[in-house]
Design a protein around this motif. Sequence first.
Motif, short mmCIF file in Angstrom:
data_model
loop_
_atom_site.label_atom_id
_atom_site.label_comp_id
_atom_site.label_asym_id
_atom_site.label_seq_id
_atom_site.Cartn_x
_atom_site.Cartn_y
_atom_site.Cartn_z
N ASN A 67 59.28 64.30 73.64
CA ASN A 67 58.24 65.02 72.91
C ASN A 67 57.93 64.37 71.56
O ASN A 67 56.78 64.05 71.25
N TRP A 68 58.98 64.21 70.74
CA TRP A 68 58.76 63.65 69.41
C TRP A 68 58.35 62.18 69.48
O TRP A 68 57.49 61.72 68.72
N ILE A 71 54.48 62.11 70.39
CA ILE A 71 53.48 62.40 69.35
C ILE A 71 53.55 61.35 68.25
O ILE A 71 52.53 61.03 67.63
N CYS A 77 48.44 64.62 72.87
CA CYS A 77 49.10 65.89 72.54
C CYS A 77 50.58 65.73 72.90
O CYS A 77 50.99 64.67 73.36
N CYS A 78 51.35 66.75 72.69
CA CYS A 78 52.76 66.69 73.03
C CYS A 78 52.92 66.38 74.52
O CYS A 78 52.32 67.05 75.36
N LEU A 97 61.12 73.59 71.25
CA LEU A 97 59.70 73.36 71.05
C LEU A 97 59.16 74.08 69.81
O LEU A 97 58.10 73.72 69.30
N LEU A 100 59.04 71.73 66.81
CA LEU A 100 57.96 70.76 67.01
C LEU A 100 56.62 71.41 66.71
O LEU A 100 55.75 70.81 66.07
N ARG A 101 56.45 72.65 67.13
CA ARG A 101 55.20 73.38 66.84
C ARG A 101 55.04 73.58 65.34
O ARG A 101 53.94 73.39 64.80
#
Length: 222
Positions: A67-68, A71, A77-78, A97, A100-101
Motif C-alpha cells: 500500500n505505502w 502510493i 490510488c492505494c 488502513l 494510511l487514510r
Amino acid sequence: MASFNKSANIDFVTTHFYGAHDMAAGMSRYIASNAEAYGKPVLVGEFGPNAEDFGSCANGLYLQQGNWGGIASGALCCPQSWWWDELINRYSLAPQLRQLRAFADSFSFSAEKLTAVSAAASSGDATPYGRVNAAKTRGFVWIQNDNNTWYRVAKNGGKLYPALEDLTVSVAAADGTYTVALWDTWTPGAAPAVKTLTASGGRLKVPVGSLQKDTAFTFAKK
C-alpha cells in the motif's frame, strides 16, 4: 489487457501485481514501467503474495509495504489487496488502513503534478520512496527498512531483524524553512510529530531516528 490499456477511450492503466518478495520495490518498478509504456496513470487493481505464502502474512507486512510503496511510487490510488477473506479478514489487518487514510487526508495529491522524489537514506539498508512537486517545495517520503520486507521476515521465522538506528533521509528540496510531519505508519490514530527544518544547498535532511519497519513524512515550505 495491453490493447485495453492502450485505448484512447481509457484514461488510466488497470493492472495486477502478485508475488514480489520485496513488495514495495517490485510495486515501484511495476508502476513506473506501466506508466512509461502507456503514458497514463496506473491503478493497481489487485496485489498480494502468492497463495503458497499465505501462512507468512499474519503480521501485515505485505499489505503495509504494498500500500505505502504503491502510493509513494505514484499509483493512481492505494493499491488494492485481493486477499480480503484469506488474509485481511483472517488476520484482522484492516486497522492498518486507518493510518494510511489519515496520512492521505493530510496531503493533497491532486493540487499539482507530483513526480518521483530524489531522496537518499543514511543507511544502505533503507529505501526511501516518494513524490514531490515541480518546485521541490512540497512532497512526501515513505521509508522502508529493507531488512524487514515481508518475505525476509517470513524466512526468518516471523521475527523482525533489528531496527536501523540514527537514520537520516536527505531529500532534494528548494532552500528554505519547512514544516515536516513525521508519521507513525502502523498505529491507528497516532498524530504526526511536527518539526521545523531548514533546507540548504538543495537538500532537506530529515532525522528519522530508529526504523524497524517503515515510516513516512510530509514536507512543505513555509
